[in-house]
Write an enzyme that holds these catalytic residues in place. Structure first.
Site, short mmCIF file in Angstrom:
data_model
loop_
_atom_site.label_atom_id
_atom_site.label_comp_id
_atom_site.label_asym_id
_atom_site.label_seq_id
_atom_site.Cartn_x
_atom_site.Cartn_y
_atom_site.Cartn_z
N PHE A 11 -4.14 8.51 5.06
CA PHE A 11 -4.12 7.80 6.34
C PHE A 11 -3.20 8.48 7.35
O PHE A 11 -3.66 9.05 8.35
CB PHE A 11 -3.70 6.35 6.07
CG PHE A 11 -3.28 5.57 7.28
CD1 PHE A 11 -4.00 5.64 8.46
CD2 PHE A 11 -2.15 4.76 7.23
CE1 PHE A 11 -3.61 4.90 9.58
CE2 PHE A 11 -1.76 4.03 8.33
CZ PHE A 11 -2.48 4.10 9.51
N ASN A 33 -5.17 15.89 -3.63
CA ASN A 33 -6.05 15.77 -4.79
C ASN A 33 -7.14 14.72 -4.59
O ASN A 33 -7.93 14.45 -5.50
CB ASN A 33 -5.25 15.48 -6.06
CG ASN A 33 -4.57 14.12 -6.04
OD1 ASN A 33 -4.71 13.35 -5.10
ND2 ASN A 33 -3.81 13.83 -7.09
N LEU A 34 -7.17 14.10 -3.41
CA LEU A 34 -8.20 13.13 -3.01
C LEU A 34 -8.21 11.89 -3.88
O LEU A 34 -9.24 11.22 -4.03
CB LEU A 34 -9.59 13.80 -3.00
CG LEU A 34 -9.71 15.05 -2.11
CD1 LEU A 34 -11.14 15.61 -2.16
CD2 LEU A 34 -9.31 14.75 -0.68
N GLY A 37 -6.56 9.95 -0.52
CA GLY A 37 -7.15 10.54 0.67
C GLY A 37 -8.63 10.83 0.48
O GLY A 37 -9.16 10.80 -0.63
N TYR A 144 8.16 2.45 -6.83
CA TYR A 144 7.72 3.25 -5.69
C TYR A 144 8.89 3.54 -4.75
O TYR A 144 9.13 4.70 -4.41
CB TYR A 144 6.62 2.51 -4.94
CG TYR A 144 6.32 3.10 -3.57
CD1 TYR A 144 5.62 4.30 -3.47
CD2 TYR A 144 6.73 2.46 -2.41
CE1 TYR A 144 5.35 4.86 -2.22
CE2 TYR A 144 6.46 3.01 -1.17
CZ TYR A 144 5.77 4.20 -1.07
OH TYR A 144 5.50 4.74 0.17
N LYS A 148 10.57 7.29 -4.15
CA LYS A 148 10.67 7.90 -2.83
C LYS A 148 12.13 8.18 -2.46
O LYS A 148 12.43 9.18 -1.80
CB LYS A 148 10.01 7.00 -1.78
CG LYS A 148 8.50 6.86 -1.93
CD LYS A 148 7.76 8.17 -1.70
CE LYS A 148 7.70 8.54 -0.24
NZ LYS A 148 6.90 9.75 0.01
N ILE A 204 -1.57 -14.93 2.33
CA ILE A 204 -0.15 -14.61 2.49
C ILE A 204 0.56 -14.99 1.20
O ILE A 204 0.40 -16.10 0.70
CB ILE A 204 0.48 -15.37 3.67
CG1 ILE A 204 -0.09 -14.87 5.00
CG2 ILE A 204 1.99 -15.22 3.67
CD1 ILE A 204 0.44 -15.63 6.21
N ARG A 272 5.56 -12.73 -4.14
CA ARG A 272 5.46 -11.62 -5.09
C ARG A 272 6.85 -11.13 -5.47
O ARG A 272 7.72 -10.99 -4.60
CB ARG A 272 4.67 -10.46 -4.47
CG ARG A 272 3.27 -10.82 -4.08
CD ARG A 272 2.52 -9.63 -3.49
NE ARG A 272 3.13 -9.14 -2.26
CZ ARG A 272 2.55 -8.25 -1.45
NH1 ARG A 272 1.37 -7.77 -1.75
NH2 ARG A 272 3.15 -7.85 -0.35
#
Length: 334
Positions: A11, A33-34, A37, A144, A148, A204, A272
């Site tokens: 994106f 590596n798609l 994407g 995640y 990062k 939500i 969550r």
């Protein structure tokens, strides 16, 4: 300059590719590596002689060497997302953290001029104060965010240890055309648009008062492009946010108005675990070092994104079935 964008079929990456080519880059090469994407995201550049797509994984040394040969600037965006980290934390770490480390190592061996690591506001966790400047504590809520943050630490270490010109940038919540609505990479705004366009109520998790700092992808890509050449950026860590926060309740209301279905009020599910409660970036440093200022206000951007999804719906009529509006608890249990 000759520029490599890892994750450039995604994106944000594909919009960055468009921006760099429009601004006269001698070559823009994409390594992807798609997994998330797509070739379709890059279809507008397929006939451009200054554009090249290398299909492969950043963890593959042979692929990295091919992608980096002759490159001046690296934008490293390749990663797996927050929902993926819930069901496969080890692979998430391997791609996001280890993948960044080996990219840095290979880029240093190639002698690139600047390595721009595109991180995320998820490294912060929930705001302890707002707006959040670059020195705000980093307490990520998910693997995640942790992976990062590791990539950030490696990038800064390569600057301090080896004198390598690295820049860390933390986009907050980017939205716009080509944004992911499907599967475990789906984001709240496009998921909400798809549901409302299908006549379904948005979902939500929690009370809806959690906030995010949204920026249109055209502004995000323009800001990222400024980092390729600017002086005084080596070793810096920069927030890329709008300085405005939007609650999930307000987001759903804005989309409902844009779609013309204010009657479709949200369904609330349980909150969550690991969900960040508040994000609000301080854009001061980015503005002072690059002169960047955003141009697309949230309401206009939402209306334009709704129009884009309406126009593209004919190409993908089964979008609603591709949404995973499951709570992270359910996702983790699968």
């Amino acid at each position: 300059m000759r520029i490599l964008v890892t994750g450039g079929a995604g994106f944000i990456g594909s919009h960055l590719v468009d921006t760099l080519l429009a601004r006269g880059a001698a070559e823009v090469r994409v390594l992807d590596n798609l997994t998330n994407g797509t070739r379709q995201n890059l279809a507008g550049q397929s006939a451009n002689p200054r554009f090249t797509l290398v299909v492969g994984d950043v963890r593959d040394g042979v692929v990295r060497e091919k992608a980096l040969h002759g490159i001046d600037i690296v934008y490293h965006l390749a990663c797996l997302g927050v929902r993926h980290s819930l069901h496969d934390p080890v692979e998430n770490h391997e791609v996001n953290a280890l993948g960044t480390l080996v990219m840095l190592q290979s880029a240093r061996a190639e002698g690139i001029r600047r390595f721009i690591y595109v991180s995320t506001s998820e490294v912060f966790g929930t705001a302890q104060y707002a707006p959040m400047d670059e020195r705000h504590p980093t307490w990520p809520e998910t693997v995640y965010g942790g992976s990062k943050l590791a990539g950030e630490a490696y990038s800064r270490a390569y600057f301090r240890t080896y004198g390598m010109d690295t820049v860390v940038v933390r986009p907050f919540n980017t939205y716009g055309p080509r944004s992911h609505f499907e599967g475990d990479s789906g984001e709240v705004l496009p998921r909400t648009i798809v549901r409302l366009l299908a006549g379904e109520r948005p979902v939500i998790f929690g009370d809806g008062e959690q906030t995010r700092d949204f920026m249109h992808v055209s502004d995000t890509s323009a800001a990222l492009a400024l980092l390729a050449q600017g002086p005084g950026l080596a070793g810096e860590t920069l927030n890329l946010g709008s300085g405005c926060e939007v609650t999930m309740n307000a987001l759903c209301a804005a989309v409902a108005v844009a779609v013309g279905r204010p009657d479709l009020v949200p369904v609330h599910d349980i909150a969550r675990p690991g969900d960040v409660r508040r994000l609000l970036g301080d854009p001061t440093l980015m503005a002072s070092l690059t002169g960047f200022a955003q141009t697309v206000p949230f309401e206009r951007g939402v209306a334009e994104l709704v129009a884009w999804f309406e126009a593209s719906g004919r190409e993908n009529p089964d979008r609603l079935a591709q949404i995973e509006d499951r709570n992270w608890v359910a996702l983790e249990a699968v």
